[in-house]
Design an enzyme around this catalytic site. Sequence first.
Site, short mmCIF file in Angstrom:
data_model
loop_
_atom_site.label_atom_id
_atom_site.label_comp_id
_atom_site.label_asym_id
_atom_site.label_seq_id
_atom_site.Cartn_x
_atom_site.Cartn_y
_atom_site.Cartn_z
N LYS A 54 0.84 -1.20 0.00
CA LYS A 54 0.00 0.00 0.00
C LYS A 54 0.87 1.25 0.00
O LYS A 54 2.08 1.19 0.25
CB LYS A 54 -0.93 -0.01 1.21
CG LYS A 54 -0.21 -0.02 2.55
CD LYS A 54 -1.20 -0.11 3.70
CE LYS A 54 -0.48 -0.11 5.05
NZ LYS A 54 -1.41 -0.14 6.18
N TYR A 272 16.17 30.18 8.75
CA TYR A 272 15.03 30.99 9.19
C TYR A 272 14.97 31.10 10.70
O TYR A 272 15.21 30.15 11.44
CB TYR A 272 13.72 30.36 8.72
CG TYR A 272 13.35 30.64 7.28
CD1 TYR A 272 13.26 31.94 6.80
CD2 TYR A 272 13.07 29.58 6.42
CE1 TYR A 272 12.90 32.18 5.49
CE2 TYR A 272 12.71 29.81 5.11
CZ TYR A 272 12.63 31.11 4.64
OH TYR A 272 12.27 31.35 3.34
#
Length: 392
Positions: A54, A272
Site C-alpha cells: 500500500k 530561518y
Amino acid sequence: MIDISETEDFDNGVAYDPFDTAPVRLTVDLGALSENWRDMARRSGGARTAAVVKADAYGLGLEDCGTALYEAGARDFFVAVPQEGATLRTYAPDARIYVLSGIWPGQEDFFFDHDLVPVLASEEQLAFWMSVIADRDDHPCALHVDTGFNRLGLPLEDALALADDVSRPASFSPVLVMSHLHSGDNPSSPLSRVQLEAFQQIAEAFEGIEASLSASAGIFLGSEYHFDLTRPGIAVYGGEAVNGMQPLKPVAKAEARIVQIREAAAGSTVSYGATHQLSRNSRLAVVSAGYADGYLRSLSGSGVPLRAGGTSGAFGFVGNTRVPVLGRVTMDMVIFDITDVPEGDVRVGDYIELFGPNIPLDEAARAGGTIGYELLTSLGLRHERRYIDAND
C-alpha cells in the site's frame, strides 16, 4: 524494472544519466527488498507470506517493488485502495490482491474487472457486498474483525454471529478472516495476547477459511500468531518492525546534492528565525532537499516547537562522517555542518546521505519525532529514482 535512460547533451554530444545530477535522488535496492521478504517468509514458518504494498509500496514505487516481490515468490498482496490493486494486477497477474479499504457502491465493476478482493470491515460494507453477490456470480472477499484496535473491523460478537448464521447467502464465500494487532511492536505488551485469544475464536468459528492476524511485528511474536497467512510490510522495506530490534537489510537510500559550501563565522546564525547560532567558525553545506521532498521540517536542528524537549535534530552522512542539520529545514533547502569533514573529502556537487545504510531510516525518523513509515511515505515526487536488483 524501470531502467534509467540516458539523456543526450546536445551541446557536446555526451550522454548523461540524470540520476548523477539530480538535486535529490533515491536508490531502491530491490535485491534487499526481496531478501527481506524471504526472511519474513522464513520467520512465518508454515504460514504463507503476503506482501503489503500500500501507499505506493511504502513510497518506494509500486510497479518496481511489486514486480520484485512477485518474482521473489509473493502471491498474496495487500493494497489500501482499489486503484493500487489495478496497477499491481499488471505486474502480478495471478496474485490474490486484497483491498484493505473495502468496497463502496459504484466500485463493483472495478473490483470484478481487476479481480480484486475487498476486505469488508463494517456492517455497511457487508450489507452492500451481500447485495452485490446476489446479482452477480460469486466473488471472493475477506472479513476484517476488530479484536481491540477500535479502528476497522466488524465487532467480535457480530462476526461470531455471522459465522453461525445459516441464512447467509451461499454465494457469500470469504477466503480470509483477518484482524490487526495494535501493540505488536511492543513484545512485552500483554494486550497482544488478549487480541490473539479473541482472534482464535474467530478462526475457530470460520473453520475452513484461512486466517491472518500478523503484520511485520506480529511475525516476531511467535508461531501461534502466524495462523495461515502473514502480512509483512515495514520490515520488508528495511524499517524497524519491533521497538529496539535491529531491522532487516536497508532498502532505500535518500540523498541530496550539495549546491554550495560556505564559510560562516562564529556568532553568526543559520537559516530561518536565526534559531541556531554558531559557536565556532564553520563550514556549511547547503543541500537541495527540504520538506517538499519529504525531508520533514521537524528534522530541523532547532526552532521546531512541535519537537520541544525532543532530539537535537537529524544527521546526514558525507565524507565518511556524520554531519548534523543546522537550523530549520526549509521547503527546498537544508544546511549541514561539515566543519569536521576534511576539506578534501567533500565538495560542491557531492551528495549527502539523508537516510540509508549509514543513517538508518528509523534513526532519521526519530530525529523528526516520527517513525520510518512516515519518512518513506512522505518522499516527494522530485526524487530521481534508481532501482537496483540483486545482480547489479
